[in-house]
Design a protein around this motif. Sequence first.
Motif, PDB file in Angstrom:
ATOM      1  N   ASP A 188      -1.537  -2.129   8.324  1.00 38.22           N
ATOM      2  CA  ASP A 188      -0.535  -1.970   7.280  1.00 38.22           C
ATOM      3  C   ASP A 188       0.241  -0.670   7.587  1.00 38.22           C
ATOM      4  OD1 ASP A 188       0.552  -2.015   4.528  1.00 38.22           O
ATOM      5  OD2 ASP A 188      -0.811  -0.330   4.203  1.00 38.22           O
ATOM      6  N   ILE A 189       1.353  -0.458   6.908  1.00 40.56           N
ATOM      7  CA  ILE A 189       2.118   0.781   7.125  1.00 40.56           C
ATOM      8  C   ILE A 189       1.952   1.747   5.938  1.00 40.56           C
ATOM      9  CG2 ILE A 189       4.415   1.789   7.428  1.00 40.56           C
ATOM     10  CD1 ILE A 189       5.236  -0.733   8.955  1.00 40.56           C
ATOM     11  N   GLU A 190       2.565   1.392   4.802  1.00 35.86           N
ATOM     12  CA  GLU A 190       2.620   2.326   3.661  1.00 35.86           C
ATOM     13  C   GLU A 190       1.217   2.647   3.150  1.00 35.86           C
ATOM     14  OE1 GLU A 190       4.638   0.793   0.252  1.00 35.86           O
ATOM     15  OE2 GLU A 190       4.346   2.613  -0.907  1.00 35.86           O
ATOM     16  N   GLY A 191       0.856   3.908   3.168  1.00 36.76           N
ATOM     17  CA  GLY A 191      -0.466   4.330   2.701  1.00 36.76           C
ATOM     18  C   GLY A 191      -1.529   4.193   3.766  1.00 36.76           C
ATOM     19  N   THR A 192      -1.145   3.709   4.951  1.00 35.87           N
ATOM     20  CA  THR A 192      -2.137   3.477   6.012  1.00 35.87           C
ATOM     21  C   THR A 192      -1.765   4.258   7.268  1.00 35.87           C
ATOM     22  OG1 THR A 192      -2.626   1.305   5.091  1.00 35.87           O
ATOM     23  CG2 THR A 192      -3.317   1.693   7.375  1.00 35.87           C
ATOM     24  N   THR A 193      -0.625   3.899   7.902  1.00 40.97           N
ATOM     25  CA  THR A 193      -0.168   4.725   9.027  1.00 40.97           C
ATOM     26  C   THR A 193       0.768   5.822   8.549  1.00 40.97           C
ATOM     27  OG1 THR A 193       1.743   3.313   9.474  1.00 40.97           O
ATOM     28  CG2 THR A 193      -0.289   2.800  10.676  1.00 40.97           C
ATOM     29  N   SER A 194       1.460   5.565   7.411  1.00 38.08           N
ATOM     30  CA  SER A 194       2.464   6.520   6.911  1.00 38.08           C
ATOM     31  C   SER A 194       2.261   6.728   5.415  1.00 38.08           C
ATOM     32  CB  SER A 194       3.874   5.976   7.172  1.00 38.08           C
ATOM     33  OG  SER A 194       4.069   5.795   8.553  1.00 38.08           O
ATOM     34  N   SER A 195       2.763   7.849   4.933  1.00 38.03           N
ATOM     35  CA  SER A 195       2.476   8.195   3.539  1.00 38.03           C
ATOM     36  C   SER A 195       3.229   7.287   2.569  1.00 38.03           C
ATOM     37  CB  SER A 195       2.867   9.652   3.280  1.00 38.03           C
ATOM     38  OG  SER A 195       4.262   9.793   3.394  1.00 38.03           O
ATOM     39  N   ILE A 196       2.623   7.124   1.411  1.00 38.17           N
ATOM     40  CA  ILE A 196       3.292   6.383   0.338  1.00 38.17           C
ATOM     41  C   ILE A 196       4.556   7.127  -0.072  1.00 38.17           C
ATOM     42  CG2 ILE A 196       3.059   5.679  -2.089  1.00 38.17           C
ATOM     43  CD1 ILE A 196       0.084   5.117  -1.524  1.00 38.17           C
ATOM     44  N   SER A 197       4.497   8.459  -0.054  1.00 45.17           N
ATOM     45  CA  SER A 197       5.667   9.216  -0.531  1.00 45.17           C
ATOM     46  C   SER A 197       6.865   9.047   0.407  1.00 45.17           C
ATOM     47  CB  SER A 197       5.319  10.683  -0.739  1.00 45.17           C
ATOM     48  OG  SER A 197       5.330  11.364   0.479  1.00 45.17           O
ATOM     49  N   PHE A 198       6.643   8.850   1.713  1.00 42.99           N
ATOM     50  CA  PHE A 198       7.797   8.604   2.600  1.00 42.99           C
ATOM     51  C   PHE A 198       8.514   7.323   2.178  1.00 42.99           C
ATOM     52  CE2 PHE A 198       9.328   6.356   6.513  1.00 42.99           C
ATOM     53  CZ  PHE A 198      10.490   7.102   6.655  1.00 42.99           C
ATOM     54  N   VAL A 199       7.730   6.284   1.884  1.00 37.73           N
ATOM     55  CA  VAL A 199       8.342   5.010   1.489  1.00 37.73           C
ATOM     56  C   VAL A 199       9.005   5.139   0.122  1.00 37.73           C
ATOM     57  CG1 VAL A 199       7.878   2.568   0.985  1.00 37.73           C
ATOM     58  CG2 VAL A 199       6.731   3.682   2.925  1.00 37.73           C
ATOM     59  N   LYS A 200       8.277   5.741  -0.831  1.00 38.42           N
ATOM     60  CA  LYS A 200       8.766   5.778  -2.224  1.00 38.42           C
ATOM     61  C   LYS A 200       9.847   6.846  -2.450  1.00 38.42           C
ATOM     62  CE  LYS A 200       5.756   2.939  -4.559  1.00 38.42           C
ATOM     63  NZ  LYS A 200       4.883   2.519  -3.552  1.00 38.42           N
ATOM     64  N   ASP A 201       9.739   7.964  -1.745  1.00 39.63           N
ATOM     65  CA  ASP A 201      10.642   9.093  -2.028  1.00 39.63           C
ATOM     66  C   ASP A 201      11.781   9.223  -1.022  1.00 39.63           C
ATOM     67  OD1 ASP A 201       8.897   9.632  -4.101  1.00 39.63           O
ATOM     68  OD2 ASP A 201       7.739  11.087  -2.947  1.00 39.63           O
ATOM     69  N   VAL A 202      11.661   8.559   0.129  1.00 33.54           N
ATOM     70  CA  VAL A 202      12.734   8.647   1.137  1.00 33.54           C
ATOM     71  C   VAL A 202      13.375   7.268   1.353  1.00 33.54           C
ATOM     72  CG1 VAL A 202      13.314   9.234   3.533  1.00 33.54           C
ATOM     73  CG2 VAL A 202      11.622  10.606   2.279  1.00 33.54           C
ATOM     74  N   LEU A 203      12.561   6.294   1.786  1.00 38.14           N
ATOM     75  CA  LEU A 203      13.148   4.992   2.142  1.00 38.14           C
ATOM     76  C   LEU A 203      13.736   4.245   0.940  1.00 38.14           C
ATOM     77  CD1 LEU A 203      10.660   3.498   4.795  1.00 38.14           C
ATOM     78  CD2 LEU A 203      12.856   4.619   5.187  1.00 38.14           C
ATOM     79  N   ASP A 222      13.105  -0.433  -7.886  1.00 34.51           N
ATOM     80  CA  ASP A 222      12.426   0.408  -8.887  1.00 34.51           C
ATOM     81  C   ASP A 222      11.051  -0.152  -9.243  1.00 34.51           C
ATOM     82  OD1 ASP A 222      14.708   1.892  -8.833  1.00 34.51           O
ATOM     83  OD2 ASP A 222      15.538   1.085 -10.703  1.00 34.51           O
ATOM     84  N   GLU A 223      10.941  -1.498  -9.234  1.00 33.64           N
ATOM     85  CA  GLU A 223       9.639  -2.131  -9.571  1.00 33.64           C
ATOM     86  C   GLU A 223       8.727  -2.253  -8.358  1.00 33.64           C
ATOM     87  OE1 GLU A 223      10.538  -6.076 -10.998  1.00 33.64           O
ATOM     88  OE2 GLU A 223      12.042  -5.287 -12.365  1.00 33.64           O
ATOM     89  N   ASP A 224       9.214  -1.856  -7.172  1.00 31.22           N
ATOM     90  CA  ASP A 224       8.451  -2.022  -5.923  1.00 31.22           C
ATOM     91  C   ASP A 224       8.101  -3.486  -5.678  1.00 31.22           C
ATOM     92  OD1 ASP A 224       7.180  -1.482  -3.558  1.00 31.22           O
ATOM     93  OD2 ASP A 224       5.384  -0.603  -4.451  1.00 31.22           O
ATOM     94  N   ARG A 225       9.093  -4.377  -5.964  1.00 31.63           N
ATOM     95  CA  ARG A 225       8.855  -5.802  -5.685  1.00 31.63           C
ATOM     96  C   ARG A 225       8.791  -6.018  -4.187  1.00 31.63           C
ATOM     97  NH1 ARG A 225      10.995  -9.898  -9.237  1.00 31.63           N
ATOM     98  NH2 ARG A 225      10.806 -11.352  -7.496  1.00 31.63           N
ATOM     99  N   LYS A 226       7.819  -6.817  -3.721  1.00 30.11           N
ATOM    100  CA  LYS A 226       7.688  -7.106  -2.290  1.00 30.11           C
ATOM    101  C   LYS A 226       8.375  -8.443  -2.003  1.00 30.11           C
ATOM    102  CE  LYS A 226       4.929  -3.474  -1.814  1.00 30.11           C
ATOM    103  NZ  LYS A 226       5.432  -2.202  -1.300  1.00 30.11           N
ATOM    104  N   HIS A 227       9.638  -8.547  -2.371  1.00 32.29           N
ATOM    105  CA  HIS A 227      10.386  -9.802  -2.228  1.00 32.29           C
ATOM    106  C   HIS A 227      11.011  -9.853  -0.831  1.00 32.29           C
ATOM    107  CE1 HIS A 227      13.393 -12.881  -2.934  1.00 32.29           C
ATOM    108  NE2 HIS A 227      12.788 -13.175  -4.078  1.00 32.29           N
ATOM    109  N   THR A 228      10.863 -11.008  -0.179  1.00 33.01           N
ATOM    110  CA  THR A 228      11.310 -11.109   1.219  1.00 33.01           C
ATOM    111  C   THR A 228      12.806 -10.809   1.367  1.00 33.01           C
ATOM    112  OG1 THR A 228       9.565 -12.726   1.614  1.00 33.01           O
ATOM    113  CG2 THR A 228      11.311 -12.618   3.253  1.00 33.01           C
ATOM    114  N   ALA A 229      13.634 -11.265   0.431  1.00 28.79           N
ATOM    115  CA  ALA A 229      15.084 -11.008   0.528  1.00 28.79           C
ATOM    116  C   ALA A 229      15.370  -9.510   0.400  1.00 28.79           C
ATOM    117  CB  ALA A 229      15.832 -11.782  -0.555  1.00 28.79           C
ATOM    118  N   LEU A 230      14.728  -8.878  -0.565  1.00 29.98           N
ATOM    119  CA  LEU A 230      14.914  -7.430  -0.741  1.00 29.98           C
ATOM    120  C   LEU A 230      14.479  -6.693   0.524  1.00 29.98           C
ATOM    121  CD1 LEU A 230      15.356  -4.789  -2.364  1.00 29.98           C
ATOM    122  CD2 LEU A 230      12.997  -5.030  -3.194  1.00 29.98           C
TER     123      LEU A 230
END
Length: 231
Positions: A8-23, A73-81
Amino acid sequence: MRTVILTDIEGTTSSISFVKDVLFPYARRELPRFVAEHGHEPEVRRWLDQVAIENGGLCQDAMIVETLQGWIDEDRKHTALKALQGMVWTAGYRNADFTAPVYPDAVAALRRWHGNGHRLAVYSSGSVPAQKLLFSHTDAGDLSGLFSGWFDTTVGGKREAASYARIAGELGVEPGAILFLSDVVAELDAAREAGLRTTLVDRASDYPEPRTGAAAGGHPRVTGFDEVAVA
Ligand SMILES: CSCCC(=O)C(=O)COP(=O)(O)O
Ligand SMILES: [Mg+2]
């Protein structure tokens, strides 16, 4: 055969904060301009139309963008998004607006495992193009060449056992030959149900409350990649 390591990436190879606060904020901010400039391109339109259909039919691009921003904002894991986010992040990486931090212990272990002949693969909710972008633009340089398999939610959701069976099929190995690393117990449960080996990556910087005992769901638990036991 050597164990195939699926990460996995988020929270595993890379920080959750990079995904949530940057990406995510970057995608949220840049989406309106991206859709205005590229919304007519078939590969972009296809995903925008999918969002419109799920919203009950035709709607204007401004409304689609608003929907997508709500999903971010909801962190939906939707394929289109996820597909659209990946396209937006392309500009961010290319313009060097950011690079992707990968935990040093993960960089070292991934290099070591690759050097020892293990096949490495990624399974993330982020789209495959977004995964490739991230590992091509890390703080430690281009790590994308270490991986020979890339999987996103087009194989199915990360909390569904069938997704892991499909991944094993695509990799051409028995499920038991794969070790899946993730920070999310529900994902590990699904992988274990499909017959994969699993390890919970429980990083203190991402999860201040250690998930030990029952909270680890019976999965081996590590606090960094240097503790991962690869058979
Ligand atoms: C490919 S980087 C962006 C990751 C992302 O969009 C995401 O939702 C993280 O999900 P993961 O499955 O890697 O925890
Ligand atoms: Mg994760």
